[in-house]
Design a protein around this motif. Structure first.
Motif: not given
Length: 230
Positions: A82-99
């Motif tokens: 995942v490459i996330g930017y700004s809000l996308g980065g803030r949300l991506a931060w939590e993705l590994p804990a969810a999947s």
């Protein structure tokens, strides 16, 4: 790049879209040149995604679930970077804990704090109706979500929804390799180095540019692609 390299999901910033942040600026082509496919995602209420119907759809956990569903529609199984930017980065931060599918992260323009928590929804509503707000952040948000092509109602719902489950970096810190990228002139990412304390495998680089300029920086693009190659 080996043909089996995982696809890369691209998560844009607030009041933007996958097209404006990534497609129009050539990220999928740059990834394809290294043998990587892209999954360009529009966050709920943004771009081509459906409008946000109500507060429950705007909560952070619901948005993260929507991101994972969007990834699964394109690539049903296997690892994903995942490459996330700004809000996308803030949300991506939590993705590994969810999947467990998330393999590596490259996150740019991330604030170590929750900016939406400082936005009073009532004051935002009045600002959207033309009443000058006392809080300059509310005025900035009102201007952002009033721009042409923006689903104002959805984003006005999203702001308090995200604030209701605020960014708490230590709670759901990614346990996967994570690259943080910050613009040298970006006030939004001030203090980003504190996020390294929550990462068991993290590194931080700085690139030229302000909040938008860092996203378009050749340094960010090259570093992210190299890091995800792993």
């Amino acid at each position: 790049m080996h043909p089996a390299a995982p696809p890369v999901a691209l998560l844009h910033g607030f009041a933007a879209s996958g097209d404006s942040d990534f497609v129009a600026t050539g990220w999928p082509e740059a990834l394809a040149a290294t043998g990587r496919s892209s999954i360009v995602i529009d966050l709920p209420g943004h771009g081509s995604s459906p409008a946000i119907a109500g507060p429950e759809e705007a909560r952070t956990s619901a948005v993260i679930a929507a991101i994972l569903e969007a990834i699964a529609r394109v690539d049903p199984e296997g690892p994903v970077d995942v490459i996330g930017y700004s809000l996308g980065g803030r949300l991506a931060w939590e993705l590994p804990a969810a999947s467990p599918r998330i393999r590596r992260l490259a996150l740019g323009g991330v604030s170590p704090m929750e900016p939406f928590a400082a936005v009073d929804p009532a004051e935002l509503g009045r600002a959207l109706a033309g009443v000058a707000p006392e809080n300059p952040l509310v005025g900035m948000m009102a201007a952002m979500i009033s721009a042409p092509g923006i689903d104002t109602a959805s984003l006005a719902t999203l702001i308090p929804g995200l604030a209701s489950e605020p960014f708490t970096p230590q709670a759901n810190a990614p346990r996967v390799p994570t690259l943080l990228v910050a613009g040298e002139q970006d006030p939004m990412s001030q203090g980003v180095e504190t996020l390294l304390d929550a990462l068991p495998d993290g590194r931080l680089i700085r690139v030229p540019g302000d909040h938008r300029g860092a996203l378009d920086s050749p340094g960010f693009r090259a570093a992210a692609i190299e890091f995800l190659a792993g």
